[in-house]
Design a protein around this motif. Structure first.
Motif, PDB file in Angstrom:
ATOM      1  N   THR A 286      38.469  42.154  35.743  1.00 11.79           N
ATOM      2  CA  THR A 286      39.819  42.120  36.323  1.00 11.79           C
ATOM      3  C   THR A 286      39.733  41.556  37.747  1.00 11.79           C
ATOM      4  O   THR A 286      39.927  42.291  38.729  1.00 11.79           O
ATOM      5  CB  THR A 286      40.431  43.551  36.349  1.00 11.79           C
ATOM      6  OG1 THR A 286      40.196  44.185  35.093  1.00 11.79           O
ATOM      7  CG2 THR A 286      41.933  43.522  36.622  1.00 11.79           C
TER       8      THR A 286
ATOM      9  N   SER B 215      41.604  40.028  39.578  1.00 12.33           N
ATOM     10  CA  SER B 215      42.778  40.137  40.460  1.00 12.33           C
ATOM     11  C   SER B 215      42.704  41.395  41.334  1.00 12.33           C
ATOM     12  O   SER B 215      43.402  41.486  42.345  1.00 12.33           O
ATOM     13  CB  SER B 215      44.081  40.131  39.644  1.00 12.33           C
ATOM     14  OG  SER B 215      44.032  41.166  38.692  1.00 12.33           O
TER      15      SER B 215
ATOM     16  N   ARG C 188      45.243  47.674  38.964  1.00 12.58           N
ATOM     17  CA  ARG C 188      45.676  46.280  39.121  1.00 12.58           C
ATOM     18  C   ARG C 188      47.177  46.224  39.389  1.00 12.58           C
ATOM     19  O   ARG C 188      47.651  45.449  40.218  1.00 12.58           O
ATOM     20  CB  ARG C 188      45.339  45.477  37.847  1.00 12.58           C
ATOM     21  CG  ARG C 188      45.833  44.038  37.882  1.00 12.58           C
ATOM     22  CD  ARG C 188      45.315  43.230  36.717  1.00 12.58           C
ATOM     23  NE  ARG C 188      45.593  43.841  35.405  1.00 12.58           N
ATOM     24  CZ  ARG C 188      46.747  43.783  34.783  1.00 12.58           C
ATOM     25  NH1 ARG C 188      47.766  43.165  35.327  1.00 12.58           N
ATOM     26  NH2 ARG C 188      46.906  44.368  33.613  1.00 12.58           N
TER      27      ARG C 188
END
Ligand SMILES: NC(=O)c1ccc[n+]([C@@H]2O[C@H](COP(=O)([O-])OP(=O)(O)OC[C@H]3O[C@@H](n4cnc5c(N)ncnc54)[C@H](OP(=O)(O)O)[C@@H]3O)[C@@H](O)[C@H]2O)c1
Length: 218
Positions: free
Chosen positions: A191, A193, A216
């Motif tokens: 992930t 991000s 997230r």
């Protein structure tokens, strides 16, 4: 698919993390320092790279990192003395930052320590040094300009865990199974991000992958 270099690949967290990353389709390399560890690492689906954090230079580390996109620092002196704490937990991440810049590797995941660990216990010099050293490494990474995530697990327990955790910016102190730390690291790496964040981690009630997805979303 990322090319991931794991420092601490043979440790309680690292030896659980490497096969998870390999199973997710990543290409994994891991640092080993003792003869005999290489074969175990290969069996986990990772390529062994020999080196010792007590004496490796940043330039030598940069050569090892060439061709990798991501590094995980989960090495530790594990209470083996002040000099090793400074060199491994302290200088290790600092050398990694310099090496990452030289090698063009931009993303680092640092396993740090939960700030409230040890509260209520008799202060011990070695532990105080460990906590200060971990914080200094966090500060160096946070100021590095690289992409990073600092994970601060509570006291580690030698278990695979049930995959359920609490993960967030600020949590009540607790323990966490080493397998759960590995699961969360694997999900964080998947992930990208989630970046430039400090996250605390304990065992909890939420599946690791869901906890990372919730982090997230903020
Ligand atoms: N213990 C806790 O309660 C706690 C709590 C929060 C965070 N942490 C942090 O969590 C991280 C992972 O902990 P863990 O329990 O998985 O650690 P661990 O089982 O003690 O493993 C430490 C790793 O560091 C490696 N290492 C030690 N000295 C080295 C050197 N000179 N050169 C290269 N590698 C070296 C070890 O390699 P060998 O296999 O060759 O020894 C091993 O792979 C550590 O950074 C630790 O400080 C620990």
């Amino acid at each position: 698919m990322s090319r991931i270099f794991v420092l601490g690949a043979t440790g309680g967290v690292g030896h659980r993390l490497c096969p998870m990353l390999a199973a997710a389709g990543h290409q994994v390399s891991g640092l080993v320092r003792k003869p005999g560890q290489a074969e175990a690492l290969r069996a986990m689906g990772a390529d062994p790279v020999e080196g010792d954090l007590m004496d490796i230079s940043a330039a030598e580390m940069a050569a090892m990192l060439a061709g990798h996109d991501v590094a995980v620092f989960s090495a530790g002196a594990a209470g083996s003395g002040p000099e090793r704490t400074r060199m491994i937990d302290g200088q290790g991440p600092v050398k990694l930052i310099e090496a990452a810049r030289a090698a063009g590797l931009s993303r680092i995941y640092l396993v740090s320590a939960f700030p409230e660990a040890g509260r209520g216990k008799e202060p011990r010099e070695g532990f105080e040094l460990y906590m200060r050293t971990k914080k200094e490494a966090d500060a160096a990474l946070a100021a590095s300009g690289l992409d990073w995530v600092i994970l601060r697990p509570g006291t580690l327990v030698h278990e695979d865990g049930d995959g359920r955790v609490s993960l967030g910016a600020a949590l009540p102190y607790g323990t966490v199974a080493r397998g759960n730390v590995a699961r969360v690291l694997a999900a964080l790496i998947g992930t990208p991000s989630i970046c430039r964040e400090i996250l605390e981690l304990t065992d909890g009630a939420v599946p690791a992958e869901e906890a990372v997805a919730a982090a997230r979303r903020g």
